[in-house]
Design a protein around this motif. Structure first.
Motif, PDB file in Angstrom:
ATOM      1  N   SER A 105     -48.743  26.057  82.736  1.00 59.28           N
ATOM      2  CA  SER A 105     -50.192  25.989  82.524  1.00 59.28           C
ATOM      3  C   SER A 105     -50.483  24.930  81.482  1.00 59.28           C
ATOM      4  O   SER A 105     -49.574  24.358  80.894  1.00 59.28           O
ATOM      5  N   GLU A 106     -51.760  24.707  81.237  1.00 57.55           N
ATOM      6  CA  GLU A 106     -52.144  23.740  80.224  1.00 57.55           C
ATOM      7  C   GLU A 106     -51.644  24.172  78.851  1.00 57.55           C
ATOM      8  O   GLU A 106     -51.183  23.361  78.061  1.00 57.55           O
ATOM      9  N   GLN A 107     -51.718  25.501  78.585  1.00 53.76           N
ATOM     10  CA  GLN A 107     -51.268  26.030  77.296  1.00 53.76           C
ATOM     11  C   GLN A 107     -49.743  26.101  77.196  1.00 53.76           C
ATOM     12  O   GLN A 107     -49.180  25.919  76.118  1.00 53.76           O
ATOM     13  N   PRO A 109     -46.898  24.417  79.327  1.00 54.74           N
ATOM     14  CA  PRO A 109     -46.509  23.546  80.445  1.00 54.74           C
ATOM     15  C   PRO A 109     -45.047  23.715  80.859  1.00 54.74           C
ATOM     16  O   PRO A 109     -44.206  24.162  80.081  1.00 54.74           O
ATOM     17  N   GLU A 129     -40.140  20.290  74.170  1.00 52.27           N
ATOM     18  CA  GLU A 129     -40.872  19.951  75.398  1.00 52.27           C
ATOM     19  C   GLU A 129     -39.974  19.040  76.238  1.00 52.27           C
ATOM     20  O   GLU A 129     -39.910  17.842  76.004  1.00 52.27           O
TER      21      GLU A 129
END
Length: 157
Positions: A105-107, A109, A129
């Motif tokens: 999700s955007e929150q 990823p 990340e």
């Protein structure tokens, strides 16, 4: 030399024993360590806690932590590492929880993985990340990073 073999050699020299608490890797870190013959003198156990219920039951992760921060968080990774240390004979425990993909999700990823490392009374956490590399690549990158984290902790400063 493989990363796992390097870790085992350093652990032997330092007298450390190891445990893992894994979510997104599903036991791959423990698998990498135990792939090396003779690892039983250093590796105590691995916990595969894919569900939130397993994190709570097997590692003592608090329901409140999961609710407040979600499974993919440094807070949960820290509690997973601490729980693995407390529920084993290990002197060093590593934990991983993340979004291997596909999706996210955007929150949170795809490719975000939170790591925990626990020893003695200490716990450190970090988030990496890796990006949308694909499920297998994220999981392998996570294994390698977790092994390197343990090496860096055990290596003479």
């Amino acid at each position: 030399m493989s990363i796992a073999l390097e870790l085992l050699e350093i652990a032997r020299k330092s007298g450390a024993t190891l445990a893992t608490a894994e979510s997104c890797t599903g036991g791959l870190i423990a698998g990498a360590i135990t792939e090396v013959a003779g690892s039983s003198d250093v590796f105590d156990r691995g916990f595969v806690t894919y569900s939130n219920a397993a994190k709570q039951e097997m590692l003592g992760v608090k329901y409140q932590t999961l609710e407040a921060h979600g499974a993919v968080s440094e807070e949960v990774a820290g509690e997973m590492a601490r729980g693995a240390l407390e529920r084993s004979t290990a002197t060093l425990a590593v934990s991983v929880t993340g979004i291997a993909g596909p999706g996210g999700s955007e929150q949170k990823p795809e490719g975000r993985v939170c790591f925990g490392l626990a020893w003695g009374t200490f716990v450190i956490t970090e988030t990496v990340e890796f990006g949308p590399l694909g499920r297998s690549a994220v999981r392998q990158a996570t294994v390698n990073h977790a092994l390197r984290l343990m090496i860096s902790k055990l290596s003479p400063q």
